[in-house]
Motif scaffolding. Structure first.
Motif, mmCIF file in Angstrom:
data_model
loop_
_atom_site.group_PDB
_atom_site.id
_atom_site.type_symbol
_atom_site.label_atom_id
_atom_site.label_comp_id
_atom_site.label_asym_id
_atom_site.label_seq_id
_atom_site.Cartn_x
_atom_site.Cartn_y
_atom_site.Cartn_z
ATOM 1 N N ALA A 115 0.848 -1.498 0.141
ATOM 2 C CA ALA A 115 0.134 0.093 -0.380
ATOM 3 C C ALA A 115 0.634 1.212 -0.390
ATOM 4 C CB ALA A 115 -0.704 -0.103 1.289
ATOM 5 N N LEU A 116 1.882 1.242 0.325
ATOM 6 C CA LEU A 116 3.110 2.867 1.243
ATOM 7 C C LEU A 116 3.706 3.003 -0.487
ATOM 8 C CD1 LEU A 116 4.391 4.733 2.247
ATOM 9 C CD2 LEU A 116 6.121 3.071 2.600
ATOM 10 N N LEU A 117 3.728 1.426 -1.276
ATOM 11 C CA LEU A 117 4.609 1.786 -2.667
ATOM 12 C C LEU A 117 2.947 2.837 -3.876
ATOM 13 C CD1 LEU A 117 6.923 -1.294 -2.938
ATOM 14 C CD2 LEU A 117 7.342 1.283 -3.049
ATOM 15 N N LEU A 118 2.324 1.578 -2.958
ATOM 16 C CA LEU A 118 1.134 1.729 -4.075
ATOM 17 C C LEU A 118 1.415 3.680 -4.012
ATOM 18 C CD1 LEU A 118 -1.463 -1.139 -4.440
ATOM 19 C CD2 LEU A 118 0.792 -0.072 -6.258
ATOM 20 N N CYS A 119 1.069 4.413 -3.223
ATOM 21 C CA CYS A 119 0.833 5.277 -2.501
ATOM 22 C C CYS A 119 2.018 6.547 -3.456
ATOM 23 C CB CYS A 119 0.581 6.459 -1.204
ATOM 24 S SG CYS A 119 -0.947 5.181 -0.422
ATOM 25 N N LEU A 120 3.047 6.292 -2.534
ATOM 26 C CA LEU A 120 4.756 6.409 -3.513
ATOM 27 C C LEU A 120 5.018 6.334 -4.639
ATOM 28 C CD1 LEU A 120 6.306 6.458 -0.049
ATOM 29 C CD2 LEU A 120 4.755 8.361 -1.274
ATOM 30 N N ALA A 121 4.412 5.123 -5.545
ATOM 31 C CA ALA A 121 5.308 5.270 -6.413
ATOM 32 C C ALA A 121 6.056 6.418 -7.811
ATOM 33 C CB ALA A 121 4.356 3.795 -7.253
ATOM 34 N N PRO A 122 4.320 7.438 -8.022
ATOM 35 C CA PRO A 122 5.116 8.493 -8.818
ATOM 36 C C PRO A 122 6.495 8.775 -8.536
ATOM 37 C CG PRO A 122 2.470 8.414 -8.576
ATOM 38 C CD PRO A 122 3.088 7.535 -7.619
ATOM 39 N N ALA A 123 6.503 8.994 -7.185
ATOM 40 C CA ALA A 123 7.978 10.214 -6.814
ATOM 41 C C ALA A 123 8.785 8.907 -6.911
ATOM 42 C CB ALA A 123 7.484 10.074 -5.027
ATOM 43 N N ALA A 124 8.425 7.694 -6.717
ATOM 44 C CA ALA A 124 10.319 6.962 -6.814
ATOM 45 C C ALA A 124 10.308 6.465 -8.345
ATOM 46 C CB ALA A 124 10.151 5.453 -6.286
ATOM 47 N N SER A 125 9.585 7.051 -8.907
ATOM 48 C CA SER A 125 9.798 6.288 -10.552
ATOM 49 C C SER A 125 9.839 7.758 -11.155
ATOM 50 C CB SER A 125 8.113 5.860 -11.419
ATOM 51 O OG SER A 125 7.485 6.932 -11.013
ATOM 52 N N ALA A 126 10.381 8.574 -10.828
ATOM 53 C CA ALA A 126 11.476 10.001 -11.615
ATOM 54 C C ALA A 126 12.657 9.326 -11.847
ATOM 55 C CB ALA A 126 11.355 10.849 -10.869
ATOM 56 N N ALA A 127 12.971 8.201 -11.452
ATOM 57 C CA ALA A 127 14.386 8.116 -11.648
ATOM 58 C C ALA A 127 14.729 6.508 -11.953
ATOM 59 C CB ALA A 127 15.455 8.080 -10.048
ATOM 60 N N GLU A 128 15.491 5.871 -12.476
ATOM 61 C CA GLU A 128 15.792 4.993 -12.804
ATOM 62 C C GLU A 128 15.984 4.295 -11.418
ATOM 63 O OE1 GLU A 128 17.673 1.672 -15.933
ATOM 64 O OE2 GLU A 128 16.643 3.717 -16.329
ATOM 65 N N LEU A 129 15.780 3.020 -10.380
ATOM 66 C CA LEU A 129 16.111 2.552 -9.206
ATOM 67 C C LEU A 129 16.360 0.867 -9.973
ATOM 68 C CD1 LEU A 129 13.162 3.765 -6.896
ATOM 69 C CD2 LEU A 129 15.416 4.691 -7.214
ATOM 70 N N GLU A 130 17.202 0.660 -8.780
ATOM 71 C CA GLU A 130 17.729 -0.559 -9.282
ATOM 72 C C GLU A 130 18.056 -1.288 -8.237
ATOM 73 O OE1 GLU A 130 21.084 -2.905 -12.122
ATOM 74 O OE2 GLU A 130 21.355 -0.789 -11.801
ATOM 75 N N LEU A 131 18.416 -2.463 -7.444
ATOM 76 C CA LEU A 131 18.354 -3.086 -5.961
ATOM 77 C C LEU A 131 20.260 -3.842 -6.350
ATOM 78 C CD1 LEU A 131 18.409 -2.942 -3.145
ATOM 79 C CD2 LEU A 131 17.035 -5.437 -3.832
ATOM 80 N N VAL A 132 21.084 -3.601 -6.045
ATOM 81 C CA VAL A 132 22.279 -3.855 -6.063
ATOM 82 C C VAL A 132 22.758 -5.254 -5.140
ATOM 83 C CG1 VAL A 132 24.618 -4.194 -6.366
ATOM 84 C CG2 VAL A 132 23.338 -2.777 -7.565
ATOM 85 N N MET A 133 22.836 -6.765 -5.303
ATOM 86 C CA MET A 133 22.777 -7.107 -3.955
ATOM 87 C C MET A 133 24.454 -7.941 -4.448
ATOM 88 S SD MET A 133 21.815 -11.275 -3.368
ATOM 89 C CE MET A 133 22.145 -12.579 -2.033
ATOM 90 N N ILE A 134 25.191 -7.176 -2.935
ATOM 91 C CA ILE A 134 26.394 -7.826 -3.597
ATOM 92 C C ILE A 134 26.220 -9.349 -2.358
ATOM 93 C CG2 ILE A 134 28.859 -7.426 -2.324
ATOM 94 C CD1 ILE A 134 27.622 -5.104 -4.587
ATOM 95 N N GLU A 135 27.150 -9.915 -3.380
ATOM 96 C CA GLU A 135 27.127 -11.517 -2.335
ATOM 97 C C GLU A 135 28.671 -12.359 -2.662
ATOM 98 O OE1 GLU A 135 24.127 -14.197 -4.535
ATOM 99 O OE2 GLU A 135 25.675 -13.195 -6.518
ATOM 100 N N GLN A 136 28.395 -13.636 -2.054
ATOM 101 C CA GLN A 136 29.995 -13.967 -2.501
ATOM 102 C C GLN A 136 29.797 -15.269 -2.607
ATOM 103 O OE1 GLN A 136 33.061 -13.542 0.250
ATOM 104 N NE2 GLN A 136 31.967 -13.020 2.141
#
Length: 119
Positions: A10-31
């Motif tokens: 629900a929080l993401l749906l309300c704030l989706a327009p604000a977050a979509s202005a930039a290209e987001l990516e989640l980086v997972m650092i692993e080993q």
């Protein structure tokens, strides 16, 4: 689906327009041999691409001991695995160091996505 997960969506749906202005990516650092990376792979990875968070910030995996690609800028080097770093247009916005378990991971990530800003 837990109540916490529904609140996150629900929080993401309300704030989706604000977050979509930039290209987001989640980086997972692993080993190799990281037991918490394996636990994340078992608990979260299979559903991640289909989630609201996965669509807002697609996952990219990098190895802890390998050089960073030129299109990635971290605020500081990753030391622990897994480390999850949210990028906005290639620049670090926030991070989760370690894997706190599925129940904590989703709300933490949702909060990071909601507050991400263009650098």
């Amino acid at each position: 689906m837990t109540l916490r997960r529904l609140a996150t969506i629900a929080l993401l749906l309300c704030l989706a327009p604000a977050a979509s202005a930039a290209e987001l990516e989640l980086v997972m650092i692993e080993q190799p041999g990281c037991i918490y990376c394996a636990r994340w792979d078992a608990e979260v990875a299979p559903e991640y691409p289909a989630t609201t968070e996965g669509k807002a910030a697609p996952l990219r995996r990098l190895q802890l001991r390998e050089p960073l690609p030129p299109d990635v800028v971290f605020a500081r080097p990753a030391v622990f695995t897994p480390t999850f770093i949210l990028l906005s247009d290639g620049v670090e916005q926030d991070r989760i160091e370690g894997y706190p378990g599925e129940d904590f991971f989703w709300p933490l990530l949702a909060g990071m996505i909601a507050t991400a800003q263009t650098p």
